[in-house]
Design an enzyme around this catalytic site. Structure first.
Site, PDB file in Angstrom:
ATOM      1  N   GLY A  26      55.523  38.947  -7.934  1.00 19.14           N
ATOM      2  CA  GLY A  26      55.216  38.496  -6.623  1.00 19.14           C
ATOM      3  C   GLY A  26      54.347  40.035  -6.843  1.00 19.14           C
ATOM      4  O   GLY A  26      53.949  41.265  -7.447  1.00 19.14           O
ATOM      5  N   GLY A  31      52.938  40.183  -0.979  1.00 21.53           N
ATOM      6  CA  GLY A  31      53.923  40.660   0.361  1.00 21.53           C
ATOM      7  C   GLY A  31      55.273  40.439   0.205  1.00 21.53           C
ATOM      8  O   GLY A  31      56.151  39.551   2.094  1.00 21.53           O
ATOM      9  N   SER A  33      57.483  42.214  -0.205  1.00 22.80           N
ATOM     10  CA  SER A  33      58.426  43.130   0.757  1.00 22.80           C
ATOM     11  C   SER A  33      58.640  42.779   1.958  1.00 22.80           C
ATOM     12  O   SER A  33      59.769  42.583   2.502  1.00 22.80           O
ATOM     13  CB  SER A  33      58.657  44.692   0.641  1.00 22.80           C
ATOM     14  OG  SER A  33      58.048  45.251  -0.795  1.00 22.80           O
ATOM     15  N   ASN A 158      51.667  32.516   0.626  1.00 25.07           N
ATOM     16  CA  ASN A 158      52.040  33.283   1.777  1.00 25.07           C
ATOM     17  C   ASN A 158      50.212  34.128   2.717  1.00 25.07           C
ATOM     18  O   ASN A 158      49.593  34.302   1.817  1.00 25.07           O
ATOM     19  CB  ASN A 158      53.071  34.383   0.973  1.00 25.07           C
ATOM     20  CG  ASN A 158      52.767  35.726   2.240  1.00 25.07           C
ATOM     21  OD1 ASN A 158      52.524  35.948   3.580  1.00 25.07           O
ATOM     22  ND2 ASN A 158      52.430  37.137   1.642  1.00 25.07           N
ATOM     23  N   GLY A 495      83.366  18.882 -60.884  1.00 24.54           N
ATOM     24  CA  GLY A 495      82.946  16.825 -61.126  1.00 24.54           C
ATOM     25  C   GLY A 495      81.517  16.990 -60.167  1.00 24.54           C
ATOM     26  O   GLY A 495      81.475  15.836 -59.953  1.00 24.54           O
ATOM     27  N   SER A 564      76.584  26.490 -55.062  1.00 28.20           N
ATOM     28  CA  SER A 564      76.239  26.512 -53.495  1.00 28.20           C
ATOM     29  C   SER A 564      77.254  27.651 -52.934  1.00 28.20           C
ATOM     30  O   SER A 564      77.825  27.340 -51.830  1.00 28.20           O
ATOM     31  CB  SER A 564      75.913  25.631 -53.073  1.00 28.20           C
ATOM     32  OG  SER A 564      76.717  24.885 -52.801  1.00 28.20           O
TER      33      SER A 564
HETATM   34  N1  LIG Z   1      48.791  38.659   7.132  1.00 30.43           N
HETATM   35  C1  LIG Z   1      49.542  38.551   6.693  1.00 30.43           C
HETATM   36  N2  LIG Z   1      49.575  39.410   5.974  1.00 30.43           N
HETATM   37  C2  LIG Z   1      50.589  40.339   5.388  1.00 30.43           C
HETATM   38  C3  LIG Z   1      51.895  38.844   5.892  1.00 30.43           C
HETATM   39  N3  LIG Z   1      52.764  39.227   3.950  1.00 30.43           N
HETATM   40  C4  LIG Z   1      52.382  40.691   3.888  1.00 30.43           C
HETATM   41  N4  LIG Z   1      51.317  41.239   4.689  1.00 30.43           N
HETATM   42  C5  LIG Z   1      50.784  42.388   4.005  1.00 30.43           C
HETATM   43  O1  LIG Z   1      49.758  42.719   2.937  1.00 30.43           O
HETATM   44  C6  LIG Z   1      50.462  44.506   3.096  1.00 30.43           C
HETATM   45  C7  LIG Z   1      51.362  44.557   1.794  1.00 30.43           C
HETATM   46  O2  LIG Z   1      53.005  43.292   1.785  1.00 30.43           O
HETATM   47  P1  LIG Z   1      53.888  44.386   0.643  1.00 30.43           P
HETATM   48  O3  LIG Z   1      55.220  43.354   1.545  1.00 30.43           O
HETATM   49  O4  LIG Z   1      54.094  45.414   1.459  1.00 30.43           O
HETATM   50  O5  LIG Z   1      53.726  43.548  -0.117  1.00 30.43           O
HETATM   51  P2  LIG Z   1      54.296  43.573  -2.051  1.00 30.43           P
HETATM   52  O6  LIG Z   1      53.881  45.438  -2.972  1.00 30.43           O
HETATM   53  O7  LIG Z   1      54.293  42.544  -2.369  1.00 30.43           O
HETATM   54  O8  LIG Z   1      56.020  44.000  -1.691  1.00 30.43           O
HETATM   55  C8  LIG Z   1      50.910  44.801   3.733  1.00 30.43           C
HETATM   56  O9  LIG Z   1      50.524  45.649   4.748  1.00 30.43           O
HETATM   57  C9  LIG Z   1      51.794  43.489   4.555  1.00 30.43           C
HETATM   58  O10 LIG Z   1      52.270  43.727   6.167  1.00 30.43           O
HETATM   59  C10 LIG Z   1      51.513  37.425   5.436  1.00 30.43           C
HETATM   60  O11 LIG Z   1      51.941  37.019   5.575  1.00 30.43           O
HETATM   61  N5  LIG Z   1      50.234  38.034   6.853  1.00 30.43           N
END
Ligand SMILES: Nc1nc2c(ncn2[C@@H]2O[C@H](COP(=O)(O)OP(=O)(O)O)[C@@H](O)[C@H]2O)c(=O)[nH]1
Lengths: 654, 301
Positions: A26, A31, A33, A158, A495, A564
């Site tokens: 991603g 999101g 992590s 997401n 041959g 060959s």
């Molecule tokens: N509103 C909302 N925020 C999210 C969601 N998933 C992740 N975030 C926020 O997006 C930001 C980045 O998320 P992170 O998991 O660190 O992203 P990564 O860089 O893909 O690993 C963080 O502040 C999370 O809290 C979601 O489903 N909804």
């Protein structure tokens, strides 16, 4: 399984689980992590003390909530930079499956890590931020998943909470991504609307997406069928290590990387071509009645044949390509030295390390747009198609059919670093596959479909492979017989000419489409620029093989009559055709007979040193190992020989 | 399920055997490090399987801190002779006597950091070019990025930025003189996997892992066994508790947990339900969040 008998019932529940390896991709902040943290947390893979550590760390950073993303974020240097920059492995399990996550960052410069993480994955989770729709990066992740042959893709849309759980937003993303993915070689794509932060549709089904009636992320991971992804057909056993506890036992240790094998079955060892049968499949837990893909075992054979590390044991009638020239897609991984067309590399393929050089960079593929363009080199994170030549033969399958025998790495012999990952594209060698590829090429927009890469690739972006609207199948139908290549090989005077000319005449009179190529009609035109050095002779044969293939595609029975001398060149001619359409005829006689025939006095001149590089005298001849027909003209008459060849050809074209 | 089904333990076992064979084939002088804990017991057992019906083609080495439980040492000698493996022992005490390292002082003194020097000296002494260890990636965050074949420079150091990407199961074992590898056959196993495997394979383990009564002292939330190397600090006292150890390391920093688990089956159930990582019981990790990473950089395995 008796071993499980004396285990309590409660414990047994956890014992019989399947292993699923997946990778996550991603863009930064999509999101990823958070999603992983959520799955670890909700499946109780986070322990109390880790949770406490997390709270402390979150507080130190001045955050109010526990940041689930912190869980998956490893090294301190990265923590300081605030991004993850390598592949990290995470584990969790449910009563159904054990999961291994290869967590890779989505940053544009980290294609390398994504490729690494994807190399062992059964499934790829791709995150898309619902607010952003399908961005270039999301496509890149899909492309890499496709390139690395990941059978299943799960697209998580997401942050649905930030778009009011809108069905319209979700549907648009699904439609856009589905349209894009038609260009990929991924056959199973699933979409799920989620909020990683709130937990919607991650582990439990969300009430806020009543319009969605599919599975949750975890449920999908637990239930997606992966058993069918395994290659249980092509038995391949790269020998890792030879075990010799005493004089009477020689065991070949290794992993069955594909297929199955039983004691008593006939095998062949590559590259020696020595044949034997499996005597026993040995393991510490006792001998096995059958070994299959993924098992580490020890094979012992009926005959005392010498097989060492780097060699491969296969079934007699199902062998990989044996070749010193491969075409492959490579992903460049070295941040200091770009791809060099003049330098040497070590190529590691299964348990085999050989010297190699990159003979040609055919084109570069833009990971974002999948467009091809010509390039002089590849740098870190760039992907391209190359031709590689190796000092010793490799035993390869196409990556599409076999991830284990279709993959390799390149190592820089100076720094010892792994500089590239490669996926082999062999020429198609199965008749059905071949025709299907033609069909596909016809349908595809020029150059857009990676699937067309199954054919030998064009060298310039401006020439794309154009399959005529009329296919080989159409031509064969009208001719009333199939096309084939009949390849005569043998020393001068054995041959070839006599029998091949008679063959042409007979087939022609029977009303079949037949053409003959030999030194006389090739040397004056197609190869008039070539001499008789080993290099030139090989190039001559390569041209003949390609010309034969063109005539083959036009529906002809092509008779080729060339000394060959090199097995590899003849194998090339065989390999570029669909399986079963190549008839190798080996004409031979003992040396005394040949010399006594010597119509042009060539042997005599060669022995006096008046002709350089004369095959059989001053230049080697590699006799075919398993030709379709052998005619010993010292024993058989040309007429007898002809009937054998005609029978073999009829068997193929009828 | 098809006839070709393999459960997760069989797959992990096959993968580990594959890694062992790669090490033996690619390296000239490998050595298997043995601490006496369940992970190294599992590793030694897998090594036996990997080379069966031959012998394990490399020696097994124990870096003895001098702070080991006597039970660990007795078990070590017994278990390795059962496996028909060759044992080498090098001691931290020796390194101290030779002036290679200085002993920490005070009641919290630990020899954990010192063993790195003893290990690196021993690798040099025997010219080992690959040290095989039983580390798992799930143990600690810093280990999550560790490779199966982990490259160490000529000073035995690990550079997280300079690790070779590991693709498919192709391990790049190329190295120059003086450089070496650490190899981790059970990288992909979790604590639960190890215990399940010990259970179904019926592998012997030291009794320290099973519940028993013992005199312990509670220090910073960790229960330490009574011993001469753990002197009492002010206000502390010994008490008898029913405990077992989740990891086995030095007596100075291996914490016991209160547990009634007295069979491997019980342990598996306990782990499956537990909410504390095994490292939570190790005093040295609590010293700093990045403790593990720092030790790894210096050559700890
Ligand atoms: N509103 C909302 N925020 C999210 C969601 N998933 C992740 N975030 C926020 O997006 C930001 C980045 O998320 P992170 O998991 O660190 O992203 P990564 O860089 O893909 O690993 C963080 O502040 C999370 O809290 C979601 O489903 N909804």
């Amino acid at each position: 399984m008796d071993k499980y008998d004396n285990v309590s019932e409660l414990t047994q529940q956890y014992l019989d689980r399947e292993l699923l390896r997946f990778t996550t991709a991603g863009s930064v902040d999509d999101g990823k992590s958070t999603l992983i943290g959520r799955m670890l947390y909700d499946s109780k893979a986070i322990f109390q003390d880790q949770m406490e550590q997390l709270e402390t760390a979150s507080k130190l950073r001045g955050e109010e909530h526990v940041d689930l993303a912190l869980l998956t974020d490893g090294l301190r240097a990265e923590r300081e930079q605030g991004i993850t920059i390598d592949v990290a492995y995470r584990y969790f399990s449910t009563p159904k499956r054990k999961f291994i996550i290869a967590d890779t960052p989505g940053h544009v410069q980290y294609t390398r890590n994504m490729v690494t993480g994807a190399s062992t994955a059964d499934l790829a989770v791709i995150l898309i931020d619902a607010r952003n729709g399908v961005l270039t990066q999301s496509k890149r992740h899909g492309f890499i998943a496709s390139l690395l042959g990941i059978p299943h893709v799960l697209v998580c849309v997401n942050k649905m909470d930030l778009v009011d759980y809108s069905k319209e937003v979700y549907d648009k993303i699904v439609a856009d991504y589905t349209a894009f993915s038609e260009k990929l070689e991924v056959h199973d794509i699933t979409f799920i609307p989620i909020s990683a932060l709130e937990g919607d549709n991650v582990v439990t089904k969300s009430e806020r997406t009543p319009w969605y009636d599919g599975a949750t992320v975890l449920h999908h991971l637990e239930s997606v069928t992966i058993a069918a992804d395994r290659n249980l057909v092509d038995f391949r056993f790269p020998v890792q290590y030879v075990i010799r506890p005493h004089q009477d036992y020689r065991g070949f240790a290794g992993m069955v990387v594909s297929g199955t094998i039983k004691p008593g079955e006939e095998i062949v060892a590559l590259p020696s071509g020595m044949r034997s049968k499996v005597r026993e499949i040995t393991t510490y837990d006792g001998p096995l009645e059958e070994a299959f893909e993924s098992q580490s075992v020890v094979l012992s054979l009926e005959d005392e044949i010498d097989v060492s590390r780097g060699e491969m044991i296969c079934r007699r009638h199902n062998v990989p390509h044996v070749t010193q020239r491969i075409e492959a897609i490579v992903s460049w991984m070295d941040d200091k030295n770009p791809l060099s067309l003049t330098g040497h590399y070590l190529l590691q393929h299964t348990t085999h390390v050989v010297k190699a050089y990159i003979s040609e960079l055919l084109y570069e593929i833009d990971v974002n747009t999948m467009h091809r363009s010509s390039a002089d080199t590849l740098e870190l994170n760039e992907i391209g198609r190359v031709e590689i030549k190796t000092a010793e033969p490799l035993f390869v399958d196409s990556y599409r059919n076999n991830r284990a025998t279709g993959s390799f790495i390149l190592i820089d012999p100076v720094t010892n670093l792994t500089v590239a990952a490669g996926m082999i594209r062999t020429d198609t060698h199965d008749a059905d596959d071949y025709i299907e590829t033609q069909e596909r090429a016809r349908r595809a927009e020029a150059g857009a479909e990676p699937g067309t890469a199954g054919r030998t690739a064009p060298k310039s972006e401006h020439i794309t492979y154009e399959a005529g609207a009329i296919t080989l199948a159409d031509r064969e139908k009208r001719n009333g017989h199939k096309a084939a290549v009949v390849w005569f090989t043998g020393l001068s005077g054995s041959g070839k000419s006599t029998i091949s000319l008679a063959l042409e005449k007979q087939l022609f009179e029977e009303g079949l489409q037949v053409t003959r190529l030999d030194g006389d009609n090739v040397r004056h035109g197609l190869s008039s620029d070539l001499g008789f050095s080993i290099e030139d002779r090989r190039e001559n044969i390569r041209r003949v093989a390609e010309a034969a293939k063109l005539l083959f595609e036009a529906g002809q029975i092509v008779i080729c009559s060339f000394i060959s001398p090199f097995a590899e060149d003849r194998d090339f001619a065989r390999r570029i055709l669909p399986e079963g359409r190549f008839v190798e005829v080996y004409t031979t006689a003992d040396m005394d007979t040949l010399k006594s025939r010597d119509p042009k006095g060539l042997y005599e001149k060669a022995e006096r040193g008046e002709i350089q590089q004369f095959t059989g005298v001053t230049s080697p001849y590699e006799a075919p190992e398993s030709p379709e027909v052998v005619v010993d003209t010292a024993v058989a008459t040309p007429e007898e020989g002809l009937t054998w060849v005609v029978d073999a050809v009829r068997g193929v074209v009828r | 399920m098809s006839a070709y089904h393999m459960n997760h333990l069989k797959q992990l076992e096959s993968e580990a055997i594959y890694v062992f064979r790669e090490v033996a084939a690619q390296c000239e002088r490998p050595v298997l490090l043995f601490s006496g804990g369940k992970d190294s017991i599992t590793c030694a057992y897998l090594a036996r399987k990997a080379f069966w019906p031959g012998k394990i083609p490399f020696p097994v080495m124990h870096i003895d801190t001098g702070h080991n439980f006597q039970e660990t040492l007795d078990f070590r000698d017994y278990f390795l002779s059962e496996l028909n493996a060759k044992l080498i022992v090098r001691t931290v005490q020796d390194s101290i006597d030779k002036g290679r390292v200085q002993e920490e002082t005070g009641p919290q003194a630990s020899r954990n950091a010192l063993q790195t020097v003893t290990l690196l000296d021993a690798l040099k002494e025997f010219q080992f070019d690959c040290a095989i260890g039983g580390a798992r990636r799930d143990e600690e965050k810093a280990r999550a990025k560790e490779r199966f074949f982990s490259f160490r420079n000529e000073f035995g150091q690990w550079d997280p930025k300079n690790q070779r990407p590991e693709l498919w199961y192709l391990f790049n074992g190329q190295k120059k003189k003086g450089e070496h590898f650490r190899a981790f056959p059970i990288s992909n196993w979790t604590e639960l996997d190890v215990w399940q495997y010990i259970l179904i394979e019926d592998i012997e383990i030291p009794n320290l892992y099973l519940s028993h009564e013992r005199e312990v002292v509670e220090r910073d939330g960790v229960l330490l066994a009574k011993s001469s190397v753990v002197p009492l600090m002010e206000g502390e006292h010994h008490e008898r508790r029913k405990v077992r150890f989740r990891t086995i390391g030095d007596m100075t920093n291996t914490g016991a947990v209160e547990s009634p688990a007295h069979s491997v089956d019980d342990i598996v159930q306990e782990i499956a339900a537990t909410r504390t990582t095994e490292r939570g019981g190790r005093a040295d990790d609590k010293r700093s969040e990045a403790a593990m990473e720092d030790r790894k950089r210096q050559g700890y395995f």
